[in-house]
Design a protein around this motif. Structure first.
Motif, short mmCIF file in Angstrom:
data_model
loop_
_atom_site.label_atom_id
_atom_site.label_comp_id
_atom_site.label_asym_id
_atom_site.label_seq_id
_atom_site.Cartn_x
_atom_site.Cartn_y
_atom_site.Cartn_z
N TYR A 38 -6.29 -105.06 -16.91
CA TYR A 38 -7.24 -106.78 -17.96
C TYR A 38 -7.98 -106.33 -19.33
N PRO A 39 -7.95 -107.22 -19.88
CA PRO A 39 -8.94 -107.90 -20.67
C PRO A 39 -10.69 -107.44 -20.35
N GLU A 40 -10.87 -107.14 -21.37
CA GLU A 40 -12.31 -106.48 -20.91
C GLU A 40 -13.02 -108.44 -20.82
N GLY A 41 -13.76 -108.22 -20.18
CA GLY A 41 -13.98 -109.13 -19.58
C GLY A 41 -13.92 -110.36 -18.94
N THR A 42 -12.18 -109.91 -17.73
CA THR A 42 -11.98 -111.06 -16.92
C THR A 42 -12.17 -111.69 -15.23
N LEU A 43 -12.94 -110.13 -15.34
CA LEU A 43 -13.58 -110.39 -14.26
C LEU A 43 -15.10 -110.07 -14.59
N ALA A 44 -16.02 -109.44 -14.60
CA ALA A 44 -17.34 -109.66 -14.66
C ALA A 44 -17.64 -108.87 -16.70
N ARG A 45 -18.25 -110.27 -17.10
CA ARG A 45 -18.25 -109.74 -18.38
C ARG A 45 -19.79 -109.24 -18.86
N VAL A 46 -19.51 -107.75 -18.83
CA VAL A 46 -20.51 -107.20 -19.64
C VAL A 46 -20.47 -106.19 -21.02
N LYS A 47 -21.08 -106.65 -21.30
CA LYS A 47 -20.62 -105.99 -23.44
C LYS A 47 -21.19 -104.81 -22.46
N SER A 48 -20.01 -103.68 -22.86
CA SER A 48 -20.08 -102.41 -22.67
C SER A 48 -19.63 -101.76 -24.87
N HIS A 49 -20.90 -100.36 -24.58
CA HIS A 49 -20.84 -100.02 -25.75
C HIS A 49 -19.93 -99.05 -26.30
N GLY A 50 -19.18 -98.50 -26.80
CA GLY A 50 -18.35 -97.82 -26.88
C GLY A 50 -18.11 -96.73 -27.70
N TRP A 51 -18.38 -95.90 -26.94
CA TRP A 51 -17.81 -94.25 -28.19
C TRP A 51 -17.05 -94.19 -28.98
N PHE A 52 -16.50 -94.43 -28.06
CA PHE A 52 -15.06 -93.70 -28.56
C PHE A 52 -14.54 -93.80 -29.90
N ARG A 53 -14.66 -94.85 -30.76
CA ARG A 53 -14.27 -95.20 -32.36
C ARG A 53 -15.25 -93.96 -33.04
#
Length: 191
Positions: A38-53
């Motif tokens: 599911y897209p980010e924030g569909t259920l819980a809107r927690v801002k996450s900082h991704g390290w992937f890039r």
């Protein structure tokens, strides 16, 4: 202490998350589990900082420097003088630089992927096999009364206290279980 509630559909899981937030739980205490992306924030809107890039780009830059250092350093340490040609030739150095850059970028991508998935996870977490069958899991972590909970993730995160954290953990659990069942949870697992 942690609770995992199993829901049949996204709508009932969303109702449960909204009800938990209304009760005073902080969104960083709530985690959603699903076999469907599911897209980010569909259920819980927690801002996450991704390290992937960041990990991928940083490793590619390290590979660029390492590749050029390997090609140019080898030519400089073991010079083969052929007429008026330069010791460090651009095209052979570029080929080695490209190959090493791609190697480091691929390795960095794999490391970033494992960081994003938080693998390996040595902490025992609640899980229900029904999640793999398409059900939705909502995990809830309880905190001791007055314990500071981090709101958000990354550089803009700040400590906060959920209003329900003033209650004892047993009371938090009772209210959460009631809200989860009212929202349509098929079952809850607490550990």
């Amino acid at each position: 202490m942690e609770t995992l509630a199993i829901f049949q559909d996204v709508e009932s899981a969303g109702r449960a998350v909204r009800e938990l937030i209304r009760l005073g739980f902080v969104e960083s205490q709530i985690t959603s589990y699903s076999s469907v992306a599911y897209p980010e924030g569909t259920l819980a809107r927690v801002k996450s900082h991704g390290w992937f890039r960041l990990v991928t780009v940083a490793s590619a830059l390290v590979g660029l420097v390492a590749g050029f250092g390997l090609a140019a350093g080898t030519a400089w340490l073991y010079p083969v003088r052929t007429g008026d040609k330069p010791i460090i030739s651009l095209f052979p150095a570029a080929i080695v630089t490209f190959e090493v850059t791609m190697l480091f970028a691929i390795i960095g991508t794999m490391v970033g992927m494992f960081l994003e998935m938080k693998l390996p996870n040595f902490k025992k977490r609640l899980y229900d096999p029904a999640i793999a069958d398409g059900y939705i899991g909502i995990g809830l972590t309880y905190h001791a009364p007055g314990q500071i909970v981090v709101c958000g993730r990354g550089p803009d995160s700040e400590p906060c206290i959920g209003s329900i954290s003033a209650l004892p953990v047993t009371e938090q659990r009772a209210r959460a279980d009631e809200a989860l069942m009212k929202a349509g949870a098929l079952r809850t697992i607490t550990e």
